[in-house]
Design an enzyme around this catalytic site. Sequence first.
Site, mmCIF file in Angstrom:
data_model
loop_
_atom_site.group_PDB
_atom_site.id
_atom_site.type_symbol
_atom_site.label_atom_id
_atom_site.label_comp_id
_atom_site.label_asym_id
_atom_site.label_seq_id
_atom_site.Cartn_x
_atom_site.Cartn_y
_atom_site.Cartn_z
ATOM 1 N N ASN A 128 0.772 -1.247 -0.176
ATOM 2 C CA ASN A 128 -0.256 -0.214 0.118
ATOM 3 C C ASN A 128 0.734 1.006 -0.172
ATOM 4 O OD1 ASN A 128 -2.047 2.380 0.329
ATOM 5 N ND2 ASN A 128 -2.854 1.168 2.175
ATOM 6 N N CYS A 131 -2.336 5.043 0.138
ATOM 7 C CA CYS A 131 -3.219 4.969 1.119
ATOM 8 C C CYS A 131 -3.002 7.364 1.301
ATOM 9 C CB CYS A 131 -3.236 4.745 2.679
ATOM 10 S SG CYS A 131 -4.114 4.930 3.924
ATOM 11 N N LYS A 166 -0.408 -0.874 -5.086
ATOM 12 C CA LYS A 166 -1.056 -0.588 -5.501
ATOM 13 C C LYS A 166 -1.228 0.719 -5.021
ATOM 14 C CE LYS A 166 -5.579 0.001 -3.113
ATOM 15 N NZ LYS A 166 -7.115 -0.241 -2.123
ATOM 16 N N ASN A 193 -7.019 2.741 -5.507
ATOM 17 C CA ASN A 193 -6.427 3.594 -4.527
ATOM 18 C C ASN A 193 -8.029 5.035 -4.503
ATOM 19 O OD1 ASN A 193 -6.821 4.042 -1.606
ATOM 20 N ND2 ASN A 193 -5.049 3.378 -1.242
ATOM 21 N N THR A 194 -8.204 5.217 -3.142
ATOM 22 C CA THR A 194 -9.622 6.192 -3.015
ATOM 23 C C THR A 194 -8.353 7.726 -3.624
ATOM 24 O OG1 THR A 194 -8.128 6.633 -1.095
ATOM 25 C CG2 THR A 194 -10.427 5.551 -0.918
ATOM 26 N N GLY A 244 -12.158 0.696 -7.890
ATOM 27 C CA GLY A 244 -13.131 2.038 -8.104
ATOM 28 C C GLY A 244 -14.221 2.107 -8.241
ATOM 29 N N GLY A 245 -15.146 1.897 -7.522
ATOM 30 C CA GLY A 245 -16.538 1.901 -8.126
ATOM 31 C C GLY A 245 -17.398 0.927 -8.221
ATOM 32 N N THR A 267 -16.345 -0.159 -1.534
ATOM 33 C CA THR A 267 -17.582 0.912 -1.385
ATOM 34 C C THR A 267 -18.268 -0.017 -0.766
ATOM 35 O OG1 THR A 267 -15.997 2.783 -1.214
ATOM 36 C CG2 THR A 267 -18.177 2.648 -0.771
HETATM 37 C C1 SIN Z 1 -6.680 3.522 2.259
HETATM 38 O O1 SIN Z 1 -6.816 4.046 1.404
HETATM 39 O O2 SIN Z 1 -5.045 2.638 2.108
HETATM 40 C C2 SIN Z 1 -7.026 2.888 3.540
HETATM 41 C C3 SIN Z 1 -7.906 3.732 4.056
HETATM 42 C C4 SIN Z 1 -7.817 3.678 5.618
HETATM 43 O O3 SIN Z 1 -7.592 2.985 6.347
HETATM 44 O O4 SIN Z 1 -7.400 5.207 5.704
#
Ligand code: SIN
Length: 303
Positions: A128, A131, A166, A193-194, A244-245, A267
């Site tokens: 990761n 994040c 990721k 990721n977001t 993603g969605g 999500t």
């Molecule tokens: C992430 O965005 O990889 C995890 C989200 C988080 O725990 O803040």
Amino acid sequence: MSNQNMTVTIAGVEMKNPVTTASGTFGSGREFGEFVDLNKLGAVTVKGVASVPWKGNDAPRIAETYGGMLNSVGLQNPGADYFIENDIPFLRQYDTKIIVNICGHTIEEYCQVAEKLSDADIDLLELNISCPNVTAGGITFGTEPKMAEKVVSEVKKYAKQPLIVKLTPNVTDITEIANAAVCGGADALSLINTLQGMRIDIHGKKPVLANKIGGFSGPAIKPVALRMVYQTAKAVDVPIIGMGGISNGEDAIEFIMAGATAVAVGTANFSNPMVTIETIEGIEKYMEQYHISHISDIRGIIE
Ligand code: SIN
């Protein structure tokens, strides 16, 4: 018995179908066990695990938005030792692959968690570097190609399982970071990721999230995610887990046509705990309808 072959291979690991969960939206799988037969999933991707426990960010750390949500959890997790002792035995009861998302504040911490997990009975690691909710590690490694390559190459020295990296969408050109991760030794990529986002409480005159800024996910981000998967699939030769969605089989098919080998549902698990199973069934139905015998027949067909 279905005539459709949905098996996919990510870095030598065969999944019975292309559907996994997005890290952080499915806990360790235990939370969803009452609703979902985990045996049916191609893989379970668990919430980020660090070498030691992390307490996460202050609350509020979740907010709803149009078409999605914001989170700023900050990778709260009980640490690798707890995970190895409790969660791996739980998940291993099921006939599914285990993907472990790993996090750190520094390169050393990423290496420590990879080393702790090196003899664990898991199938794939997901690094990761994306994040957006931590002040060190996470996105700070994933937005600069040289840093991304460095952390991947260092973690590869300790990881015994194949390494998925990721990626964050919070960059100008995701293919630069994708190529850097592959140069560092990534065996596969997962994206996206977001997206960084924010909400303001106009009555309280303050941000809704305690951390002010969080990560935006959900159906609203799907076109962005799909575009990035499409561009990345054209730029690298390693398999991609697209996310993603995604909320149903048709969304998943779009990602596969864009070039993803597998897909992760995130999500949507919060509003519909059965969504992973429905997504698998939806892919199967589409394959039946169009007489597609193997899922790879439609992978990356969009030029
Ligand atoms: C992430 O965005 O990889 C995890 C989200 C988080 O725990 O803040």
